[in-house]
Design a protein around this motif. Sequence first.
Motif, PDB file in Angstrom:
ATOM      1  N   LEU A 105       0.832  -1.210   0.000  1.00  0.00           N
ATOM      2  CA  LEU A 105       0.000   0.000   0.000  1.00  0.00           C
ATOM      3  C   LEU A 105       0.863   1.256   0.000  1.00  0.00           C
ATOM      4  N   ALA A 106       1.871   1.297   0.884  1.00  0.00           N
ATOM      5  CA  ALA A 106       2.683   2.503   1.030  1.00  0.00           C
ATOM      6  C   ALA A 106       3.458   2.834  -0.241  1.00  0.00           C
ATOM      7  N   TYR A 107       4.145   1.848  -0.796  1.00  0.00           N
ATOM      8  CA  TYR A 107       4.976   2.118  -1.963  1.00  0.00           C
ATOM      9  C   TYR A 107       4.131   2.341  -3.218  1.00  0.00           C
ATOM     10  N   ASN A 108       2.995   1.681  -3.319  1.00  0.00           N
ATOM     11  CA  ASN A 108       2.074   1.982  -4.414  1.00  0.00           C
ATOM     12  C   ASN A 108       1.555   3.408  -4.310  1.00  0.00           C
ATOM     13  N   ALA A 109       1.172   3.820  -3.101  1.00  0.00           N
ATOM     14  CA  ALA A 109       0.636   5.160  -2.910  1.00  0.00           C
ATOM     15  C   ALA A 109       1.658   6.219  -3.282  1.00  0.00           C
ATOM     16  N   ILE A 110       2.899   6.037  -2.824  1.00  0.00           N
ATOM     17  CA  ILE A 110       3.943   7.022  -3.144  1.00  0.00           C
ATOM     18  C   ILE A 110       4.208   7.060  -4.637  1.00  0.00           C
ATOM     19  N   GLN A 111       4.326   5.890  -5.258  1.00  0.00           N
ATOM     20  CA  GLN A 111       4.633   5.840  -6.686  1.00  0.00           C
ATOM     21  C   GLN A 111       3.509   6.449  -7.520  1.00  0.00           C
ATOM     22  N   ILE A 112       2.270   6.098  -7.224  1.00  0.00           N
ATOM     23  CA  ILE A 112       1.145   6.624  -8.012  1.00  0.00           C
ATOM     24  C   ILE A 112       0.962   8.114  -7.751  1.00  0.00           C
ATOM     25  N   GLY A 113       1.177   8.547  -6.510  1.00  0.00           N
ATOM     26  CA  GLY A 113       1.085   9.971  -6.218  1.00  0.00           C
ATOM     27  C   GLY A 113       2.093  10.780  -7.015  1.00  0.00           C
ATOM     28  N   LEU A 114       3.260  10.188  -7.265  1.00  0.00           N
ATOM     29  CA  LEU A 114       4.285  10.889  -8.052  1.00  0.00           C
ATOM     30  C   LEU A 114       3.823  11.195  -9.470  1.00  0.00           C
ATOM     31  N   TYR A 115       2.855  10.437  -9.988  1.00  0.00           N
ATOM     32  CA  TYR A 115       2.335  10.743 -11.322  1.00  0.00           C
ATOM     33  C   TYR A 115       1.676  12.120 -11.347  1.00  0.00           C
ATOM     34  N   GLY A 116       1.020  12.486 -10.257  1.00  0.00           N
ATOM     35  CA  GLY A 116       0.449  13.821 -10.189  1.00  0.00           C
ATOM     36  C   GLY A 116       1.524  14.886 -10.219  1.00  0.00           C
ATOM     37  N   LEU A 117       2.599  14.662  -9.464  1.00  0.00           N
ATOM     38  CA  LEU A 117       3.707  15.602  -9.452  1.00  0.00           C
ATOM     39  C   LEU A 117       4.372  15.667 -10.823  1.00  0.00           C
ATOM     40  N   ALA A 118       4.576  14.505 -11.450  1.00  0.00           N
ATOM     41  CA  ALA A 118       5.186  14.476 -12.782  1.00  0.00           C
ATOM     42  C   ALA A 118       4.319  15.207 -13.797  1.00  0.00           C
TER      43      ALA A 118
END
Length: 500
Positions: A105-118
């Motif tokens: 959950l944690a690493y998926n959340a961080i990785q997917i959230g980075l798409y918004g930043l990207a």
Amino acid sequence: MPTEPPVPGNPPRPGRLGAGRLATYATAAAAPLTAVGGVMPIMYAVSGNTGAAFCFLVLTIVLAVFAVGYTAMSRYVPNPGAFSSYVAKGLGRAGAVSAAFVGLLAYNAIQIGLYGLAGAILADFAGVEFSLVLDWWIWALVAWAVVGLLGVLRWELSGTVVTVFLVLELLVLATLVVFAIANPAGGRTSATGLDPGSLSVAGLGAVLALGTISFVGVESAPAHRAEVTDPRRTVARATYLSVVATGTCYALCAWAFTVATGPENTSTVAAVAGPGLVADILARHGGAVLAVVAQALLGTAVLAALLAGHHAVARQLYGLGFERVLPARLGRVGVRTGAPVAASLVQTGLALVVLLVFAVTGRDPVTELFTWLGGVGAVGVLLLLTLTSVAVLHFFNSRPDSARARWQRLVAPTLATMGLSVLLVLLLADFGALLAPGTPAYLRGLLPGLVALVALAGLFWGLALRSSQPEIYARVGGGALEPAPAPVPAGGTRRAAAST
């Protein structure tokens, strides 16, 4: 995650990594330019807290103390790159499954959230430099397609490329600090950002959450244990060096932002500039070319962080599938590439669903997609670190034959557990600081509550495996309890074999 076998491919080469090179890899995994250029401006904008620099120093100290027991125990763990392997050895296999679920959950959340930043960074860069104005989600989908394709092909940056990009990123950040000190706002260099009292104001939860995820990656050194020159010393030295170097860099850059803008203005300026804050400061004092280079490097850094995050999640899913904790299909690899194709496609598909939901509902890519999921990821990471520290403490002190120094087996793990627990409680108590005004109040409990629900689900699943499928349960966190024996000297193979 549970012990995961290495994905088929090139086997590790013992002795190829020294402490410096391994520390470089771990520091690069934390993506310093992504943290400083992408995360910190959001941290200031969302929290309104000027004490980020001091917070990074606190996080650095806590993580450095945590690393003492973490690296000491790594030689007893079959997969030292997975927190749940430590939990399995120290707290039991059911706890390890719970930790594995929290890690997913944690690493998926961080990785997917980075798409918004990207998406936000690429949209801004293309709009300013090329007058190509497209919605953030279009750029996010472009990044998603690139990462998804490279994930299936198992494409990763080489060590040389990682080092070159890290050097370039650090040069940009060093220039930022120098310009800020040489050109302070109002003509006076303020130390407010380093004042512990600055953290007492509102917004502490946002600073802790975004500060925590900025360090993700520095814990990766033990995963390369099989490739180092001296496992007993190299891993520990590389981890300490990476944590201290990364934390010092973050603290200096966070302080530089307050110096360059003035502490009373940092939040407002960051809210306007967003991920372009570094480029704005460099443009003001170093010229437009330097600003363009910095913004371009920020874009590539975020893409590299996305790819690294995708690989990390895919490996977790692969390991769980290989051990049959999750469906066995996830443990399959591509015939030609050796990539964990099924696991990679699952992570890519999940990211697409989340991106489409946020795009269709008109959510903001930074203040909602990135901060919401980043907050969930931060709670999960702090929980994992705390559980791992407790596991280290229990592991060493439940073994009568433990020869570890008192500092490694008792004092440091105890201090780390206390420090991490305090940070987790503070984050949970002020989680609402991550949420923009007007955000539904129920999200203050729902988002961090997801971590608790997933942890309980993992625990119950582990207990169910223990009772219904003991052969699978026995493989969770498996491997030899004792460290591998030292290599037999040349010519001594037969004598060693006879003695056994």
